[in-house]
Design a protein around this motif. Structure first.
Motif, short mmCIF file in Angstrom:
data_model
loop_
_atom_site.label_atom_id
_atom_site.label_comp_id
_atom_site.label_asym_id
_atom_site.label_seq_id
_atom_site.Cartn_x
_atom_site.Cartn_y
_atom_site.Cartn_z
N VAL A 487 42.90 -28.30 103.99
CA VAL A 487 43.68 -27.50 104.93
C VAL A 487 43.90 -26.10 104.36
O VAL A 487 43.66 -25.08 105.03
CB VAL A 487 45.04 -28.15 105.23
CG1 VAL A 487 45.90 -27.22 106.10
CG2 VAL A 487 44.88 -29.49 105.92
N ARG A 488 44.33 -26.04 103.12
CA ARG A 488 44.70 -24.75 102.52
C ARG A 488 43.48 -23.85 102.33
O ARG A 488 43.55 -22.65 102.57
CB ARG A 488 45.44 -24.98 101.21
CG ARG A 488 46.72 -25.80 101.37
CD ARG A 488 47.51 -25.91 100.09
NE ARG A 488 48.05 -24.61 99.72
CZ ARG A 488 48.59 -24.34 98.54
NH1 ARG A 488 48.63 -25.28 97.60
NH2 ARG A 488 49.08 -23.14 98.28
N ASN A 491 41.87 -23.02 106.07
CA ASN A 491 42.75 -22.13 106.83
C ASN A 491 42.70 -20.70 106.29
O ASN A 491 42.60 -19.73 107.05
CB ASN A 491 44.18 -22.66 106.79
CG ASN A 491 45.17 -21.70 107.42
OD1 ASN A 491 45.06 -21.36 108.60
ND2 ASN A 491 46.13 -21.24 106.63
N TYR A 494 39.47 -19.10 107.15
CA TYR A 494 39.51 -18.67 108.56
C TYR A 494 40.23 -17.33 108.71
O TYR A 494 39.78 -16.44 109.44
CB TYR A 494 40.19 -19.74 109.40
CG TYR A 494 40.60 -19.28 110.78
CD1 TYR A 494 39.65 -18.89 111.72
CD2 TYR A 494 41.95 -19.21 111.13
CE1 TYR A 494 40.03 -18.45 112.99
CE2 TYR A 494 42.33 -18.79 112.38
CZ TYR A 494 41.38 -18.40 113.31
OH TYR A 494 41.76 -17.97 114.55
N ARG A 495 41.34 -17.16 107.99
CA ARG A 495 42.08 -15.89 108.08
C ARG A 495 41.23 -14.72 107.56
O ARG A 495 41.30 -13.61 108.07
CB ARG A 495 43.36 -15.97 107.26
CG ARG A 495 44.25 -17.17 107.58
CD ARG A 495 44.90 -17.09 108.94
NE ARG A 495 45.73 -18.26 109.19
CZ ARG A 495 46.65 -18.33 110.13
NH1 ARG A 495 46.86 -17.30 110.93
NH2 ARG A 495 47.37 -19.44 110.30
N ASP A 503 38.75 -22.78 111.17
CA ASP A 503 40.03 -23.15 111.77
C ASP A 503 40.00 -24.61 112.22
O ASP A 503 40.96 -25.37 112.00
CB ASP A 503 40.31 -22.23 112.95
CG ASP A 503 41.64 -22.52 113.63
OD1 ASP A 503 42.65 -22.68 112.91
OD2 ASP A 503 41.67 -22.58 114.88
N ALA A 506 40.33 -26.88 109.16
CA ALA A 506 41.72 -26.97 108.68
C ALA A 506 42.52 -27.92 109.56
O ALA A 506 43.30 -28.75 109.05
CB ALA A 506 42.35 -25.59 108.65
N LYS A 507 42.34 -27.83 110.85
CA LYS A 507 43.11 -28.68 111.76
C LYS A 507 42.64 -30.13 111.71
O LYS A 507 43.44 -31.06 111.88
CB LYS A 507 43.03 -28.12 113.18
CG LYS A 507 43.79 -26.80 113.32
CD LYS A 507 43.60 -26.15 114.68
CE LYS A 507 44.41 -24.86 114.77
NZ LYS A 507 44.17 -24.13 116.03
N LEU A 536 49.32 -23.35 107.60
CA LEU A 536 48.54 -23.44 108.84
C LEU A 536 49.27 -22.78 110.00
O LEU A 536 48.65 -22.27 110.95
CB LEU A 536 48.23 -24.90 109.16
CG LEU A 536 47.21 -25.17 110.28
CD1 LEU A 536 45.86 -24.57 109.95
CD2 LEU A 536 47.08 -26.67 110.52
#
Length: 628
Positions: A487-488, A491, A494-495, A503, A506-507, A536
């Motif tokens: 996730v970390r 995410n 993605y940023r 994204d 991460a989800k 997130l």
């Protein structure tokens, strides 16, 4: 982590009790006169000059893909001895239990006995880590688990188990399998579950002895990082808990050689187990470096540097790549408290505990990430040089097609999620620290490889499995800590890129963590899930330097920006000669001179032209968060 008691209400409590009981026996293991080590020691270990060796009576076999096909053909159960090379009680089990002639005879004739170094097989390590090392797993010939024993098994208990299995090899003593889990639809924690986990996090702190947890004492990285983040946001109680844990953990840093011992027993910080394994070194180094960036306590910087000193001296090859661990014992099976109380010269006169010289991609990814954070916090380029040298070696020697990484030079199974995840995380941190787009491209390739090979699509499609999904026995499952890391990593990637694939990744991992049945597997050390959920649902602190990369003023601004005290930050350097930014979500003017811009909590700053102005942005941001 390789094995720490992650929770007091899970199966690991069995391992805790085993260690607590068997530690009494350790007081009677007085070091006997050592014998000369034999010539031709294995190339993968660095043995002490004087060491006792116990010839194995058991004809150990390897864990291979056709293991259970052979077991079925021979109609024999399988006994797996899952050990750690650095583990004191694994040495004791070899010396006492498996040297028993009656046990060896049973294993050699009625079983297929298999011994595996857990560091070499992350799929098996991740599946059985809650039982501690050694873990003893007995399987039916078809691969179903019969029983799992945690920690050191004395000869009498082992003999009884083997005789029982021989008498009835198809009887299963394991609890019935849990009902299928219905995974969360929403990729965030529910309000109720978030409150529950926060409550468990606070209640899990030991107000008397310090640290989270009450049996074994150690620094849990996610927990302390979460407490630091809460403290930075204005929670004074959390800041104190983090600071006290960092102070107490210093008791587990070797005052002579540096490096951190794995943990301390009996509910205090004064009885360490002396193995030094890479994940402990790398993650403790990272957290101390983050703490220094936040609070500027020179003791935190020294702690990080003492861990790096151990890595450089004992776990670093001549190529600048990192080994795996250093043993807890000078003489296998003999408690080494007296040895580690000696000076450097007196230790070396007796020899040094062996170093496992396997070079794993996962362990190097952890080390690279920690060293990169130490560079960002301290500004000392030697740490960045060490990180880049190791990263280049792993890329040259452990890369798989399409962006993934093997664990070792030749893997008997795999690939494993942990290797590519650790390297992807390291690449993204190197991009943050340098602004070099090469590292961002490597992070993207690693992410796409993981999405292709480890994404779970069955039973609701939540999470990422710990090994290649084509592996069948035992079937790979998602691991909570790896999905926190996913996730970390995904995410933040993605940023940086605005690529929707990351994204979704991460989800996908967060849906696994947000499932109450999964989240409640932990009771105390729940902060990884809280960190993942928090990141997130919020933008990272975002700093951009606008200016040429050969401009000293732009470099000075960039070096100030990377010191921002958070593990969740987006630091970029826009040199217009390189073309548009990977994620041009903010439009910056074409500046006549180098400038920095900060976007934090929905507010973007005016241009800043001096490095101290970037630091002032940090201060104002933290003050605003504290008073909000």
């Amino acid at each position: 982590m390789s094995w720490i008691f992650k929770d007091r209400n899970r199966r690991s409590i069995v391992a805790a009790l085993t260690l607590l009981l068997s530690s009494v026996a350790a007081q009677n293991l007085v070091a006997a006169p050592a014998e000369e080590a034999p010539a031709g020691a294995a190339a993968t270990t660095s043995a002490p000059a004087k060491e006792q060796h116990h010839a194995s009576l058991v004809k150990w076999q390897e864990w291979t893909g056709d293991l259970f096909k052979r077991a079925h053909q021979e109609n024999k159960p399988v006994l797996l001895d899952l050990e750690a090379i650095w583990c004191h009680w694994c040495h004791v089990q070899d010396a006492k239990t498996y040297s028993d002639p009656q046990i060896a005879q049973l294993l050699n004739t009625k079983f297929i006995p298999v011994k595996v170094d857990q560091d070499s097989r992350p799929d098996l390590s991740n599946r059985y880590e809650d039982y501690g090392w050694p873990a003893t797993v007995v399987f039916k010939p078809n691969g179903d688990e019969i029983d799992i024993l945690s920690g050191y098994v004395p000869p009498k208990e082992m003999l009884a188990l083997l005789q029982s299995v021989v008498k009835n090899p198809y009887h299963t003593r394991m609890a019935k399998k849990a009902a299928p889990v219905n995974f969360a639809k929403n990729a965030l924690l529910s309000d109720a579950l978030r409150k529950e986990l926060n409550r468990n996090h606070v209640q899990g702190y030991d107000d008397d002895k310090g640290g989270w947890g009450f049996d074994q004492k150690f620094l849990d990285w996610d927990t302390v990082e979460y407490a630091m983040a809460q403290g930075k946001a204005g929670d004074a109680a959390e800041a104190k808990r983090a600071k006290d844990t960092l102070r107490l953990q210093r008791k587990l840093i070797d005052p002579v050689w540096g490096g951190v011992y794995q943990y301390s027993v009996h509910g205090d910080w004064n009885e360490p187990h002396f193995e030094k394994i890479m994940q402990m070194q790398a993650e403790d180094l990272r957290i101390y470096a983050l703490a220094y960036a936040l609070w500027h306590n020179p003791d935190d910087l020294k702690s990080a540097q003492d861990i790096e000193r151990f890595l450089h001296t004992f776990l670093s090859s001549t190529d600048g790549v990192f080994y795996t661990s250093q043993d807890a014992d000078l003489v296998p099976g003999q408690h080494s408290a007296g040895y580690f109380a000696l000076s450097d010269a007196d230790r070396r006169a007796k020899g040094t505990p062996r170093v496992d010289k396997h070079i794993y991609a996962r362990e190097n990814g952890w080390a690279i990430n920690g060293l990169t954070q130490l560079y960002m916090s301290s500004g000392d380029s030697q740490y960045l040089d060490e990180a880049v040298k190791a990263a280049d070696w792993i890329i040259a020697n452990r890369s798989l097609p399409d962006g993934g990484f093997s664990h070792d030079a030749k893997d008997k199974a795999g690939p494993y999620l942990g290797d590519t995840l650790a390297m992807g995380r390291a690449f993204l941190n190197l991009y943050t620290a340098t602004g070099d787009r090469k590292w961002l491209a490597d992070a993207e390739k690693a992410a796409k490889f993981m999405d292709k090979n480890f994404r779970v699509t069955t039973n609701g499609g939540a999470g990422f499995a710990t090994a290649d999904l084509k592996t069948t026995v035992p079937a790979p499952q998602p691991l909570l800590d790896e999905n926190v890391g996913m996730v970390r990593f995904a995410n933040l990637l993605y940023r940086y890129t605005n690529n929707a694939q990351f994204d979704k990744m991460a989800k996908q991992a967060m849906r696994y963590l947000a499932t109450p049945a999964i989240a409640r597997q932990r009771h105390i050390l729940v902060a990884g899930m809280l960190l993942a959920d928090q990141e997130l649902s919020a933008d990272p602190a975002h700093f951009t330097i606008v200016g040429a990369k050969d401009d000293p003023q732009a470099l000075a601004l960039f070096k100030s920006a990377i010191q921002y005290p958070s593990g969740y930050k987006r630091i970029e350097w826009w040199d217009k000669k390189e073309g548009p930014m990977p994620n041009p979500d903010v439009q910056y003017p074409d500046m006549q001179k180098a400038a920095a811009f900060g976007c934090l909590d929905g507010r973007c700053s005016a241009p800043v032209y001096k490095p101290e102005g970037v630091v002032a942005l940090f201060v104002r941001h933290n003050a605003a968060k504290t008073t909000d």
